[in-house]
Design a protein around this motif. Structure first.
Motif, PDB file in Angstrom:
ATOM      1  N   ARG A 183       3.673   8.969 -23.718  1.00  0.00           N
ATOM      2  CA  ARG A 183       2.454   8.889 -24.518  1.00  0.00           C
ATOM      3  C   ARG A 183       1.425   8.014 -23.817  1.00  0.00           C
ATOM      4  NH1 ARG A 183       4.393   6.518 -29.574  1.00  0.00           N
ATOM      5  NH2 ARG A 183       6.523   6.945 -28.928  1.00  0.00           N
ATOM      6  N   GLY A 189      -7.756  20.363 -28.428  1.00  0.00           N
ATOM      7  CA  GLY A 189      -6.493  19.649 -28.527  1.00  0.00           C
ATOM      8  C   GLY A 189      -5.355  20.516 -29.040  1.00  0.00           C
ATOM      9  N   ASN A 192       2.016  18.092 -22.936  1.00  0.00           N
ATOM     10  CA  ASN A 192       1.818  17.261 -24.128  1.00  0.00           C
ATOM     11  C   ASN A 192       2.298  17.978 -25.384  1.00  0.00           C
ATOM     12  OD1 ASN A 192      -0.301  19.062 -23.899  1.00  0.00           O
ATOM     13  ND2 ASN A 192      -1.775  17.699 -24.856  1.00  0.00           N
ATOM     14  N   LYS A 193       2.431  19.295 -25.301  1.00  0.00           N
ATOM     15  CA  LYS A 193       3.054  20.019 -26.411  1.00  0.00           C
ATOM     16  C   LYS A 193       3.433  21.421 -25.954  1.00  0.00           C
ATOM     17  CE  LYS A 193      -1.471  21.247 -28.114  1.00  0.00           C
ATOM     18  NZ  LYS A 193      -2.186  20.300 -27.243  1.00  0.00           N
ATOM     19  N   ASN A 194       4.121  22.131 -26.810  1.00  0.00           N
ATOM     20  CA  ASN A 194       4.598  23.479 -26.498  1.00  0.00           C
ATOM     21  C   ASN A 194       5.495  23.498 -25.271  1.00  0.00           C
ATOM     22  OD1 ASN A 194       5.039  26.165 -26.458  1.00  0.00           O
ATOM     23  ND2 ASN A 194       2.941  26.769 -25.948  1.00  0.00           N
ATOM     24  N   TRP A 195       6.625  22.839 -25.400  1.00  0.00           N
ATOM     25  CA  TRP A 195       7.591  22.796 -24.306  1.00  0.00           C
ATOM     26  C   TRP A 195       8.179  24.174 -24.046  1.00  0.00           C
ATOM     27  CZ3 TRP A 195       8.494  18.415 -21.467  1.00  0.00           C
ATOM     28  CH2 TRP A 195       7.856  17.256 -21.941  1.00  0.00           C
ATOM     29  N   TYR A 197       8.262  33.665 -30.246  1.00  0.00           N
ATOM     30  CA  TYR A 197       9.538  32.966 -30.104  1.00  0.00           C
ATOM     31  C   TYR A 197      10.773  33.846 -30.300  1.00  0.00           C
ATOM     32  CZ  TYR A 197       6.879  28.638 -30.098  1.00  0.00           C
ATOM     33  OH  TYR A 197       6.011  27.625 -29.792  1.00  0.00           O
ATOM     34  N   GLU A 253       9.963  22.849 -32.815  1.00  0.00           N
ATOM     35  CA  GLU A 253       8.746  23.184 -32.099  1.00  0.00           C
ATOM     36  C   GLU A 253       7.931  24.252 -32.822  1.00  0.00           C
ATOM     37  OE1 GLU A 253       8.829  23.256 -27.944  1.00  0.00           O
ATOM     38  OE2 GLU A 253       7.268  24.761 -27.776  1.00  0.00           O
ATOM     39  N   TYR A 302       6.114  22.520 -35.620  1.00  0.00           N
ATOM     40  CA  TYR A 302       5.000  21.700 -35.136  1.00  0.00           C
ATOM     41  C   TYR A 302       3.861  22.567 -34.624  1.00  0.00           C
ATOM     42  CZ  TYR A 302       2.530  18.564 -31.907  1.00  0.00           C
ATOM     43  OH  TYR A 302       1.572  17.861 -31.235  1.00  0.00           O
ATOM     44  N   ARG A 303       4.229  23.613 -33.875  1.00  0.00           N
ATOM     45  CA  ARG A 303       3.170  24.467 -33.321  1.00  0.00           C
ATOM     46  C   ARG A 303       2.421  25.211 -34.415  1.00  0.00           C
ATOM     47  NH1 ARG A 303       3.216  28.385 -28.593  1.00  0.00           N
ATOM     48  NH2 ARG A 303       0.970  28.015 -28.412  1.00  0.00           N
ATOM     49  N   LEU A 330       2.272  12.456 -32.946  1.00  0.00           N
ATOM     50  CA  LEU A 330       1.754  12.191 -31.600  1.00  0.00           C
ATOM     51  C   LEU A 330       1.867  10.721 -31.229  1.00  0.00           C
ATOM     52  CD1 LEU A 330      -1.416  14.429 -31.705  1.00  0.00           C
ATOM     53  CD2 LEU A 330       0.537  14.676 -30.165  1.00  0.00           C
TER      54      LEU A 330
END
Lengths: 537, 394, 175
Positions: free
Chosen positions: A38, A482, A506-509, B98, B297, B300-301, B354
């Motif tokens: 972070r 973002g 930072n996101k969506n691995w 997904y 995920e 969150y997404r 975050l």
């Protein structure tokens, strides 16, 4: 100033966790655990300087925890504010102090006493919102600046511990990977990565701008709050109600006598079953449904000096039909159709001889401007001795009027007839007649009413709207940046005969992993592991 | 046209219902990989049925639009069915991102409940009152429904995560709360069941009662009165109520809530009786081969995708319309406030995730609470609090 | 560097705090219309009395003017009328004018009232309530004392209770 020099030679600000350039852990523990990425491990200024009072205040607001608490408190308070209606939505004829207790019992009373009936203009609610604003400014400044520094200073060649500390990391053992690396670079370029190279190390990066999304949207919010603040200052925001009767012409309040409005007519239309048979079921159940509320108006501009009470010289500006969703706009003002009400405008009475029920003539009394005397011909005359537009009886039982509005008109008539030349007196109110001085021979019989519609319009001037629009736009842009873009980085290092590969997003691995799959396909470099997944199993 | 529209909705409902067993089949066996053929067929059939259902659902929407002459989002029935449509749409989208059949197993039952719930309200095509006669009706409501639907997917994914993650070996705080969430979902089913039941028997009871201002009023119950109104006199119907509510409480609504919760309890006890364990524990095997990181995920997404859409639709478009129709872009109307609360909540969610590193279980609970707030705004604020947005007459 | 930081933080926090305080203050004072007070210039007006004569306030410059706002349904207004009538008779030639402004009732109602009370001073009717708005009248009765230069010398809200009080008022604005 205390600064930290990293083994790679880069000088970092005090409080840095990971060297800005090479990514080595500076905290000294150097554990092989996953690195906390972070803010790139950069120094948040606030946590490091904590000396003066100002620093302490600053640090307080710089905490995201504080920001979240402020949001949660605002959220709960706002929710409580919806339990019972706000003061502006309660019926106007009951005072708020009684309404809440009567309607909702003691919880209502408590609600009123604590000021929740006007929650959203309570000083403490406003301060809560303002504190969120302060938190936005301080938090953003405190994080955006170091993050910007760290991303700018990052070097391609990262330290071993940094590579090992990434969630996605893998080593491919082997001999010569030159071809493979070339292929990977090609693939990365196809995926629109920017590639930097430094002694056998590659850094592929894309979407860095998405890291600025949160700060951009915070700027938008701050502008929005600034607009909300401006609105409280005189002249920026005008809000007036205009009650205007059909046929009436009056000064528009809030325009300093600059403009006049005339109500030509009010139109109320309801749906007709024949228009669309699909509606017939609904109309049968609910009865009439309004189709249109409309006030046809003429807008005038005053000419010459303004003297209250005087007939102003007027220039016609425009004719317009104000409808819901279709306000009249002029200058900086807008006039909206809000509501309407029907008021009495005239009453009709017939002079009747009681015994024979013979009508002897009808009069029409304008409730706004009644005449003193009405001549019915043939020697019959009616005089209005008293007019009570808003009739009631006082404590002593005497007739009085409560206001000048014709809400409940009553009259004292004196009826002059050929056989009663001295006159007969009777008080006539709605549904009642009183003959105060003995039995009369004649009476004034009620024969109908005339009504007029009063349009209820709202005048608004809002010079702050564009600020809200700007703030909202910037917020949405920031939020999209973002949310819909990711900042992805892939580090590839040739260490001796081996290839080290680490990646971060930072996101969506999931998306990153799939991208790595396609990028590495057929190159001979192994797909790196997701160390979170390994841990989970 | 109106009839065709109703039939299409019925067809969609049946197709969604029939897709559920196929989604179940797709995840039935352990240790499968995506490439294994027979299971892939189950998943393909399931998604095919869902998409056909979606097409029929869309057909309902379009034909109703044609019949009414305006977008069918103007009363509670229309809005809720449209919300269901958007949820399926969002699910199909996420599914192709997904490819997780288990998500269908969570989403479709929720959608079925939503559509059935919508059916409890008046299904008549009603004309638009003046404030609604603008293209902003379409723009605002459609974007809001879309945003909320994507957030609903986040709820479904979070539910999967929780069912999978929460320890069921012995009673603990997490699995008790999970039972509460599942029980509340059963209570909605309970509401639908009792409504349909008493409706079928044309049940009606009428009371004369005295309101808090001392005035006489009359109220008609659609369900047998367990709770009667203040000083209520039964004018029509058989049962005398057991209890009498004070005047400040809407006895009819309270009665409905009690019926729904009681039916919910009965359904819950029945389910527990059949499975002989917590519902959460009974559902757990279904999530056996889902990757919990992936569920986290997706949840969150979905928030990340849905939050901007919700902001745009509910707040920005809402404000623009309010400025045009009501002369002010913000009026602290309950529905507006609850949209703001939803927005603030998801903002807090994103910050916690975050900046404070709330992943996994905590994040999943937040997604559940967020959806609860959305449902509260949809149901309670419309029916209980009432304001300018309350779809007058519906 | 350190000083710089402190300076930056102090100025940002000061600006933020100032805006918050200003906004809260502006909110607390909002909605209060600017009230006329003693020492202000009286707003000019033109109104017609019930005999059809026009009266313009600025035409009375050089004289003191007592402007009384009233309505027939206001009990206190009714009571103080006789006091005003007496002062009017006494002061007519001493340069003090009395104007009674009705807040816009119908002529019939006002005329019947005048018949009952036999008032001789000019009674004006503010049909459009523009003068009532300009003077910010609320509640009734209210009496404005305007000196010979057109400035407000006194404002009395509520009933004029006795002769002495009425005389003192007139005394205040005698030219």
């Amino acid at each position: 100033m205390e600064r930290i020099k990293c083994g790679c030679g880069h000088v970092n600000p005090h409080g840095t966790l990971l060297c800005e350039a090479c990514g080595r852990s500076l905290t000294g523990t150097g554990a092989p655990e996953l690195l906390d990425m972070r803010y790139e491990g950069s120094a948040r200024r606030s946590q490091t300087y904590n000396k003066t009072f100002i620093d302490k205040v600053w640090n307080f607001f710089s905490s995201v925890k504080v920001g979240i608490w402020l949001i949660v408190i605002t959220l709960i308070a706002s929710g409580i504010g919806t339990i019972f209606p706000q003061k502006m939505y309660i019926p106007q004829f009951v005072p708020a102090s009684e309404f809440y207790e009567q309607k909702y019992g003691w919880p209502g009373k408590l609600y009123y006493i604590l000021g929740f009936h006007e929650l959203y203009s309570q000083w403490w609610y406003m301060i809560l919102i303002a504190l969120i604003g302060v938190s936005l400014v301080v938090c953003s400044l405190d994080r955006a600046v170091p993050l910007f520094r760290a991303l700018k200073a990052q070097r391609v060649d990262r330290h071993e511990s940094f590579m090992k500390g990434q969630r996605i990391f893998g080593i491919t053992k082997g001999e010569n990977f030159d071809e493979a690396v070339k292929a990977v670079k090609r693939n990365l370029k196809k995926k629109r990565y920017r590639i930097r190279e430094e002694n056998h190390a590659i850094l592929a990066e894309k979407g860095r701008f998405s890291r600025w999304g949160p700060y951009v949207n915070h700027i938008g919010l701050i502008i929005f709050l600034f607009g909300a603040m401006l609105r409280f200052f005189p002249g920026m925001y005008v809000d007036e109600v205009i009650d205007i009767k059909e046929g009436e012409r009056k000064e528009i309040p809030g325009t300093d006598g600059e403009y006049y409005l005339e109500n030509k007519q009010f139109i109320l239309e309801v749906y007709d079953e024949k228009e669309n048979e699909a509606f017939s079921e609904a109309l049968k159940k609910t009865g009439d449904v309004a189709k249109n509320y409309q006030t046809d108006v003429v807008l005038y501009k005053r000419k010459g000096e303004r003297v209250p009470g005087a007939e102003a010289g007027l220039i016609k500006e425009k004719e317009y039909s104000i409808q819901v969703n279709n306000p009249l706009k002029f200058d900086q003002y807008a006039i909206y159709q809000m509501d309407f009400k029907t008021v009495l405008s005239a009453m009709n009475f017939v002079l009747v001889e009681k015994e024979t029920n013979e009508p002897l003539g009808e009069i029409n009394i304008s409730l706004d401007n009644p005449k003193m005397r009405y001549n019915l011909g043939n020697g019959y005359t009616v005089e209005i001795l008293k007019y009570y537009p808003d009739f009631d009886l006082d404590d002593e039982g005497l007739p009085v009027t409560l206001s000048r509005d014709p809400n409940n008109p009553a009259f004292v008539f004196e009826m002059y007839t050929p056989d009663k030349p001295e006159g007969e007196i009777s008080l006539v109110a709605i549904q009642q007649t009183v003959e105060p001085v003995g039995e009369n021979k004649y009476k004034m019989q009620f024969a109908g009413i005339e009504t007029k519609t009063v349009s209820i319009l709202a005048l608004r001037k809002d010079l702050t709207l564009w600020i809200f629009a700007l703030g909202g736009l910037i917020f949405l842009i920031g939020l999209s940046l973002g949310s819909y873009w990711n900042h992805r980085r892939i580090w590839i290092q040739q260490r001796g005969p081996d290839i080290w590969l680490a990646a971060h997003t930072n996101k969506n691995w999931y998306g990153l992993k799939r991208e790595l799959q396609t990028v590495l396909a057929g190159t001979g470099i192994n797909e790196p592991e997701d160390r979170n997944e390994k841990k989970g199993k | 046209m109106a009839e065709l529209s109703s039939n299409l909705l019925m067809i969609a409902f049946i197709l969604y219902l029939s897709a559920i067993p196929f989604f179940g089949g797709a995840i039935r066996q352990k240790n499968i990989s995506k490439t294994e053929k027979p299971l892939k067929i189950w998943a393909t059939v399931a998604i095919f049925l869902t998409m056909t259902g979606f097409a029929a659902h869309l057909g309902y929407f379009i034909t109703r639009w044609l019949a009414a002459g305006h977008a069918p989002v103007s009363n509670l029935f229309e809005f809720i069915t449209f919300f269901g449509l958007c949820t399926v749409g969002a699910f199909i989208l996420i599914h192709f991102l997904y490819r997780t059949p288990v998500l269908g197993l969570a989403v479709l039952p929720v959608v079925l409940i939503i559509i059935a719930y919508a059916g409890m309200f008046s299904r008549d095509i009603s004309p638009l009152i003046p404030p609604l006669q603008t293209y902003w009706l379409q723009i605002h409501v459609i974007t809001v429904a879309l945003g909320q639907a994507i957030l609903a997917i986040s709820f479904a994914a979070a539910l999967i995560f929780l069912v999978k993650k929460v320890d069921q070996t012995r009673r603990n705080k997490s699995n008790v709360w999970l039972e509460v969430v599942l029980f509340l979902m059963l209570s909605v089913v309970g509401f639908i069941v009792v409504s349909v039941l008493f409706n079928a028997f044309h049940y009606s009871a009428v009371f004369q009662w005295t309101n808090q201002f001392g005035a006489e009023e009359s109220v008609e119950y659609g369900m047998p009165p367990l709770i009667g109104p203040n000083e209520g006199q039964l004018v029509k119907g058989q049962f005398e109520p057991f209890l009498e509510a004070p005047a400040i409480i809407d006895a009819k609504k309270l009665n409905t809530v009690i019926w729904s919760l009681s039916t919910g309890i009965i359904l819950y006890i029945l389910t527990r009786f059949i499975f002989r364990k917590r519902i959460g524990a009974a559902l757990k095997p279904l999530t056996g081969n889902i990757n919990e990181d992936l569920a986290d995920e997706i949840s969150y997404r979905s928030v990340l995708i849905g939050f901007p859409v919700f902001t745009l639709g509910a707040l920005v478009f809402g404000m623009i319309w309010a400025q045009i129709a009501w002369s002010r872009f913000w009026g602290w109307d309950p529905k507006e406030v609850w949209a703001l609360i939803t927005w603030l909540f998801y903002a807090a969610f994103l910050h916690l995730r975050l900046s404070k590193g709330w992943h996994g279980e905590r994040s999943a609970w937040l997604a559940v609470i967020g959806f609860a707030i959305i449902m509260f705004n949809l149901v309670a604020v419309n029916l209980v609090i009432k304001g300018l947005h309350s779809y007058a007459g519906a | 560097m350190k000083k710089n930081r402190l300076f930056m933080r102090t100025s940002i926090l000061t600006v933020l705090a100032a805006s918050v305080i200003l906004t809260v203050y502006a909110n607390l004072t909002k909605g209060e219309r600017p009230q006329l007070k003693v020492g202000d210039v009286a707003p000019d007006f033109i109104l017609t009395d019930l005999n059809g004569n026009k009266h313009r306030l600025s035409d009375y410059e050089g004289q003191g003017v007592l402007v009384n706002f009233w309505a027939t349904y206001c009990k206190y207004c009714e009571k103080e009328m006789s006091l005003l009538e007496k002062q009017y008779q006494d002061q007519k030639d001493q340069g003090v004018q009395i104007l009674a402004v009705n807040i816009g009732e119908t002529d019939l109602v006002i005329n019947r009232f005048l018949e009952k009370h036999e008032l001789t001073f000019p009674v004006l009717n503010d049909r459009k309530q523009e003068v009532v708005d300009a003077f910010g009248v609320n509640p009734l009765p209210v009496t404005f004392l305007i000196n010979k230069h057109g400035f407000i010398a006194g404002i009395h809200t509520g009933e004029i209770t006795d002769e002495k009080m009425a005389a003192e008022m007139i005394e205040k604005i005698k030219p």
